[in-house]
Design a protein around this motif. Structure first.
Motif, PDB file in Angstrom:
ATOM      1  N   VAL A  15     -29.148 -26.073   1.673  1.00  0.00           N
ATOM      2  CA  VAL A  15     -30.599 -25.255   1.249  1.00  0.00           C
ATOM      3  C   VAL A  15     -30.917 -24.332   2.436  1.00  0.00           C
ATOM      4  O   VAL A  15     -31.605 -23.355   2.696  1.00  0.00           O
ATOM      5  N   VAL A  16     -30.846 -24.908   3.560  1.00  0.00           N
ATOM      6  CA  VAL A  16     -30.917 -24.440   5.015  1.00  0.00           C
ATOM      7  C   VAL A  16     -29.874 -23.034   5.149  1.00  0.00           C
ATOM      8  O   VAL A  16     -30.483 -22.028   5.496  1.00  0.00           O
ATOM      9  N   ASN A  17     -28.653 -23.200   4.766  1.00  0.00           N
ATOM     10  CA  ASN A  17     -27.785 -22.162   4.735  1.00  0.00           C
ATOM     11  C   ASN A  17     -26.971 -22.204   3.436  1.00  0.00           C
ATOM     12  O   ASN A  17     -25.822 -23.032   3.371  1.00  0.00           O
ATOM     13  N   PRO A  18     -27.118 -21.347   2.434  1.00  0.00           N
ATOM     14  CA  PRO A  18     -26.451 -21.428   1.312  1.00  0.00           C
ATOM     15  C   PRO A  18     -24.781 -21.158   1.436  1.00  0.00           C
ATOM     16  O   PRO A  18     -24.001 -21.386   0.735  1.00  0.00           O
ATOM     17  N   ARG A  19     -24.636 -20.538   2.758  1.00  0.00           N
ATOM     18  CA  ARG A  19     -23.140 -20.310   2.761  1.00  0.00           C
ATOM     19  C   ARG A  19     -22.246 -21.537   3.248  1.00  0.00           C
ATOM     20  O   ARG A  19     -20.923 -21.381   3.202  1.00  0.00           O
ATOM     21  N   VAL A  20     -23.053 -22.497   3.500  1.00  0.00           N
ATOM     22  CA  VAL A  20     -22.126 -23.949   3.784  1.00  0.00           C
ATOM     23  C   VAL A  20     -21.377 -24.100   2.598  1.00  0.00           C
ATOM     24  O   VAL A  20     -21.811 -24.245   1.577  1.00  0.00           O
ATOM     25  N   VAL A  21     -20.055 -24.455   2.927  1.00  0.00           N
ATOM     26  CA  VAL A  21     -19.098 -24.922   1.591  1.00  0.00           C
ATOM     27  C   VAL A  21     -18.927 -26.359   1.520  1.00  0.00           C
ATOM     28  O   VAL A  21     -18.693 -26.996   2.606  1.00  0.00           O
ATOM     29  N   TYR A  22     -18.618 -26.713   0.313  1.00  0.00           N
ATOM     30  CA  TYR A  22     -18.557 -28.149   0.099  1.00  0.00           C
ATOM     31  C   TYR A  22     -17.159 -28.319  -0.246  1.00  0.00           C
ATOM     32  O   TYR A  22     -16.651 -27.438  -1.055  1.00  0.00           O
ATOM     33  N   ALA A  23     -16.361 -29.244   0.305  1.00  0.00           N
ATOM     34  CA  ALA A  23     -14.967 -29.403  -0.003  1.00  0.00           C
ATOM     35  C   ALA A  23     -14.535 -29.697  -1.201  1.00  0.00           C
ATOM     36  O   ALA A  23     -13.404 -29.125  -1.587  1.00  0.00           O
ATOM     37  N   HIS A  24     -15.553 -30.226  -2.145  1.00  0.00           N
ATOM     38  CA  HIS A  24     -15.119 -30.504  -3.634  1.00  0.00           C
ATOM     39  C   HIS A  24     -15.445 -29.233  -4.687  1.00  0.00           C
ATOM     40  O   HIS A  24     -15.588 -29.850  -5.967  1.00  0.00           O
ATOM     41  N   ASP A  25     -15.897 -28.189  -4.123  1.00  0.00           N
ATOM     42  CA  ASP A  25     -15.956 -27.184  -4.906  1.00  0.00           C
ATOM     43  C   ASP A  25     -14.591 -26.511  -5.336  1.00  0.00           C
ATOM     44  O   ASP A  25     -13.879 -26.431  -4.702  1.00  0.00           O
ATOM     45  N   GLU A  26     -14.626 -26.291  -6.852  1.00  0.00           N
ATOM     46  CA  GLU A  26     -13.662 -25.533  -7.349  1.00  0.00           C
ATOM     47  C   GLU A  26     -13.241 -24.269  -6.871  1.00  0.00           C
ATOM     48  O   GLU A  26     -12.089 -23.875  -6.448  1.00  0.00           O
ATOM     49  N   ASP A  27     -14.321 -23.284  -6.436  1.00  0.00           N
ATOM     50  CA  ASP A  27     -14.158 -22.008  -6.168  1.00  0.00           C
ATOM     51  C   ASP A  27     -15.355 -21.997  -5.295  1.00  0.00           C
ATOM     52  O   ASP A  27     -16.284 -21.650  -5.630  1.00  0.00           O
ATOM     53  N   SER A  28     -15.027 -21.994  -3.719  1.00  0.00           N
ATOM     54  CA  SER A  28     -16.041 -21.976  -2.958  1.00  0.00           C
ATOM     55  C   SER A  28     -16.684 -20.793  -2.817  1.00  0.00           C
ATOM     56  O   SER A  28     -18.036 -20.722  -2.504  1.00  0.00           O
ATOM     57  N   GLU A  29     -16.098 -19.470  -2.947  1.00  0.00           N
ATOM     58  CA  GLU A  29     -16.612 -18.075  -2.709  1.00  0.00           C
ATOM     59  C   GLU A  29     -17.666 -18.264  -3.896  1.00  0.00           C
ATOM     60  O   GLU A  29     -18.899 -17.716  -3.825  1.00  0.00           O
ATOM     61  N   ARG A  30     -17.220 -18.258  -5.380  1.00  0.00           N
ATOM     62  CA  ARG A  30     -18.364 -18.331  -6.457  1.00  0.00           C
ATOM     63  C   ARG A  30     -19.418 -19.059  -6.069  1.00  0.00           C
ATOM     64  O   ARG A  30     -20.655 -18.870  -6.602  1.00  0.00           O
ATOM     65  N   ALA A  31     -19.149 -20.386  -5.628  1.00  0.00           N
ATOM     66  CA  ALA A  31     -20.201 -21.389  -5.526  1.00  0.00           C
ATOM     67  C   ALA A  31     -21.264 -20.845  -4.446  1.00  0.00           C
ATOM     68  O   ALA A  31     -22.582 -21.010  -4.731  1.00  0.00           O
ATOM     69  N   VAL A  32     -20.894 -20.212  -3.495  1.00  0.00           N
ATOM     70  CA  VAL A  32     -21.856 -19.651  -2.617  1.00  0.00           C
ATOM     71  C   VAL A  32     -22.570 -18.666  -2.886  1.00  0.00           C
ATOM     72  O   VAL A  32     -23.831 -18.572  -2.897  1.00  0.00           O
ATOM     73  N   GLU A  33     -21.914 -17.722  -4.002  1.00  0.00           N
ATOM     74  CA  GLU A  33     -22.612 -16.579  -4.734  1.00  0.00           C
ATOM     75  C   GLU A  33     -23.684 -17.237  -5.560  1.00  0.00           C
ATOM     76  O   GLU A  33     -24.676 -16.610  -5.495  1.00  0.00           O
ATOM     77  N   SER A  34     -23.339 -18.302  -6.297  1.00  0.00           N
ATOM     78  CA  SER A  34     -24.164 -18.806  -7.266  1.00  0.00           C
ATOM     79  C   SER A  34     -25.359 -19.617  -6.447  1.00  0.00           C
ATOM     80  O   SER A  34     -26.559 -19.231  -6.934  1.00  0.00           O
ATOM     81  N   ARG A  35     -25.119 -20.153  -5.385  1.00  0.00           N
ATOM     82  CA  ARG A  35     -26.122 -20.922  -4.787  1.00  0.00           C
ATOM     83  C   ARG A  35     -26.928 -19.867  -3.998  1.00  0.00           C
ATOM     84  O   ARG A  35     -28.559 -19.948  -4.030  1.00  0.00           O
ATOM     85  N   ARG A  36     -26.613 -18.729  -3.462  1.00  0.00           N
ATOM     86  CA  ARG A  36     -27.489 -17.635  -2.954  1.00  0.00           C
ATOM     87  C   ARG A  36     -28.298 -17.097  -3.922  1.00  0.00           C
ATOM     88  O   ARG A  36     -29.848 -16.907  -3.901  1.00  0.00           O
ATOM     89  N   ALA A  37     -27.671 -16.903  -5.150  1.00  0.00           N
ATOM     90  CA  ALA A  37     -28.556 -16.187  -6.367  1.00  0.00           C
ATOM     91  C   ALA A  37     -29.614 -16.829  -6.545  1.00  0.00           C
ATOM     92  O   ALA A  37     -30.834 -16.649  -7.021  1.00  0.00           O
TER      93      ALA A  37
END
Length: 256
Positions: free
Chosen positions: A209-231
């Motif tokens: 929440v502080v930084n939506p660009r922080v990636v979680y190791a168990h995401d299937e697609d980290s780039e899409r996860a960041v995009e979704s989280r930010r949006a």
């Protein structure tokens, strides 16, 4: 332990705590290995002590409707038993707020990871027999395309006749809809209730929440996860709203 309901545009939103515990030994790693892309300042805001997960579902009640968002970790024999603190207490906690399994008319599964879906099945049969189970079609295709797995064989297959596969945003009940937020899994979805968004695993730790660009190791697609989280987080902030999370210590985080 259940929490005091929150009334959102006529919908009663009640967090239901299914279980509490750290990641199982097979998955437990330092936070610096589980999360990447954050700065020391990001972690200073939230702290970097032991990560204890709260496994939380949400009960939504409106006129004539009873909707459950996520189904928890399940029993001792569930697919989550290899790493989560089974058995979950979902059914007992629902009883504490006056809801029997047969009262639930809809179950929304944000995604098909075992800690969110396993509690939909008990002793091989659906726990919520009168409920349609709303899942994104992309999520079903992903789990079916990955070959045999405990979640596919022991959760998805027994639910087949109850699954309502949706493709994109879709209404659930008046004032409530699901919306795709892929990345953590291909068909991950969130649930929007007025200005409150129930996030599933869109965010799993407060540092995201502080930084939506922080990636979680168990995401299937980290780039899409960041995009979704930010949006999603940007949208909630713009509405002056809050998120309801699955794994934070407290259920609601105000973003407005």
């Amino acid at each position: 332990m259940s929490y005091v309901p929150r009334l959102v545009d006529g919908v009663e939103v009640t967090p239901i705590l299914d279980a509490v515990g750290p990641l199982g030994a097979g998955l437990r790693r330092p936070l610096t290995e589980l999360f990447s892309g954050g700065s020391a300042e990001d972690w200073d805001v939230v702290g970097d002590g032991e990560w204890v997960l709260h496994f939380r579902c949400y009960l939504l009640r409106g006129p004539g409707r009873v909707v459950l968002v996520d189904a928890g970790i399940g029993g001792n024999d569930s697919p989550a038993s290899t790493w989560a603190p089974v058995p979950g207490r979902l059914v007992q906690e629902l009883a504490g707020v006056g809801v029997a399994p047969g009262d639930v008319d809809t179950v929304v599964l944000t995604h098909l990871h075992s800690d969110h879906a396993s509690g939909a099945i008990g002793e091989g049969v659906p726990v919520f027999p009168n409920a349609r189970h709303v899942i994104q079609r992309a999520e079903i295709e992903w789990i079916e395309g990955g070959g045999p797995s405990p979640t596919l064989e022991r959760v998805v297959r027994p639910l087949t006749m109850l699954i309502d596969a949706v493709n994109g945003a879709a209404p659930v009940m008046p004032g409530v809809r699901v919306a795709p937020a892929p990345g953590h899994t291909p068909g991950h979805q969130v649930v929007e209730v007025g200005n409150v968004t129930l996030t599933g695993d869109l965010v799993v730790h407060p540092v995201q929440v502080v930084n939506p660009r922080v990636v979680y190791a168990h995401d299937e697609d980290s780039e899409r996860a960041v995009e979704s989280r930010r949006a999603v987080l940007d949208g909630v902030r713009a509405r002056g709203g809050a998120i309801g999370t699955s794994h934070f210590a407290e259920p609601f985080t105000e973003l407005g």
